[in-house]
Design an enzyme around this catalytic site. Structure first.
Site, mmCIF file in Angstrom:
data_model
loop_
_atom_site.group_PDB
_atom_site.id
_atom_site.type_symbol
_atom_site.label_atom_id
_atom_site.label_comp_id
_atom_site.label_asym_id
_atom_site.label_seq_id
_atom_site.Cartn_x
_atom_site.Cartn_y
_atom_site.Cartn_z
ATOM 1 N N GLN A 39 0.854 -1.334 -0.053
ATOM 2 C CA GLN A 39 0.078 0.082 -0.029
ATOM 3 C C GLN A 39 0.869 1.484 0.236
ATOM 4 O O GLN A 39 0.241 2.427 -0.034
ATOM 5 C CB GLN A 39 -1.203 0.044 1.361
ATOM 6 C CG GLN A 39 -1.955 -1.188 1.113
ATOM 7 C CD GLN A 39 -2.901 -1.259 -0.062
ATOM 8 O OE1 GLN A 39 -3.366 0.079 -0.389
ATOM 9 N NE2 GLN A 39 -2.769 -2.340 -0.758
ATOM 10 N N ASN A 40 2.095 1.206 0.177
ATOM 11 C CA ASN A 40 2.874 2.246 0.283
ATOM 12 C C ASN A 40 3.085 2.788 -1.314
ATOM 13 O O ASN A 40 3.226 1.920 -2.283
ATOM 14 C CB ASN A 40 4.330 2.056 0.668
ATOM 15 C CG ASN A 40 5.150 3.255 0.898
ATOM 16 O OD1 ASN A 40 5.348 4.246 -0.487
ATOM 17 N ND2 ASN A 40 5.631 3.528 2.236
ATOM 18 N N GLN A 41 2.863 4.003 -1.574
ATOM 19 C CA GLN A 41 2.762 4.820 -2.704
ATOM 20 C C GLN A 41 3.989 5.356 -3.594
ATOM 21 O O GLN A 41 3.888 5.811 -4.582
ATOM 22 C CB GLN A 41 1.772 5.912 -2.739
ATOM 23 C CG GLN A 41 0.532 5.332 -2.308
ATOM 24 C CD GLN A 41 -0.476 6.696 -2.358
ATOM 25 O OE1 GLN A 41 -0.154 7.705 -1.655
ATOM 26 N NE2 GLN A 41 -2.088 6.537 -2.813
#
Length: 168
Positions: A39-41
């Site tokens: 989920q880290n962008q």
């Protein structure tokens, strides 16, 4: 509490912009990869800056993603070399040991700026003053930073990458 050890710097002689995080989250440490939480962008933002519309770099191997990033003049490291922490939140970091940034200019002679990925990293900007480089605070790419939309984060990151990571 167990002492956690961070990842080595991911830089090369052609690194023009160093992105400094605080300390890898649990998923990143387990995978031994920067920005390993799905989920880290971070990787999505780099994709949008350098190769919009292409096959997502996040689906490539970590080695390929790392080489691709380095080829764009971008390097990665963290402020903390080690710390004690439960979970992944920066607010839980205790007894942290800061990385030694003294040799960074020798390892990265083309370094133009340091971009801090979030507030915790930026708190340590004074430790980099000896490098004589601009330092910039960017919005965190962490899933915990839900108050910024992806588009807003991308605009901030794109501005800094255009200014400092583009080749001469």
């Amino acid at each position: 509490m167990t002492r956690l050890v961070g990842l080595p710097p991911l830089v090369c002689a052609d690194t023009r912009l160093l992105v400094l995080g605080s300390f890898p989250g649990a998923a990143s440490l387990a995978a031994q990869q920067y920005y390993g939480h799905p989920q880290n962008q971070f990787w999505r933002i780099l994709q949008a800056i350098y190769a919009p519309g292409a096959t997502p770099i996040s689906t490539s191997s970590y080695e390929n993603r790392s080489a691709w990033m380095l080829a764009h003049g971008v390097g990665l490291w963290d402020v903390y070399a080690s710390c004690e922490r439960q979970g992944s939140l920066d607010s839980q970091i205790r007894n942290a040991e800061v990385n030694d940034f003294a040799a960074l200019r020798q390892r990265c002679p083309q370094l133009r700026a340091v971009a801090h990925n979030g507030a915790e990293s930026f708190r340590h900007t004074a430790r980099l003053e000896h490098l004589g480089l601009p330092t910039v605070r960017l919005p965190s790419t962490s899933p915990a930073n839900a108050s910024w939309s992806f588009e807003r984060k991308l605009a901030a990151w794109r501005e800094v990458f255009t200014a400092y990571a583009a080749p001469d």
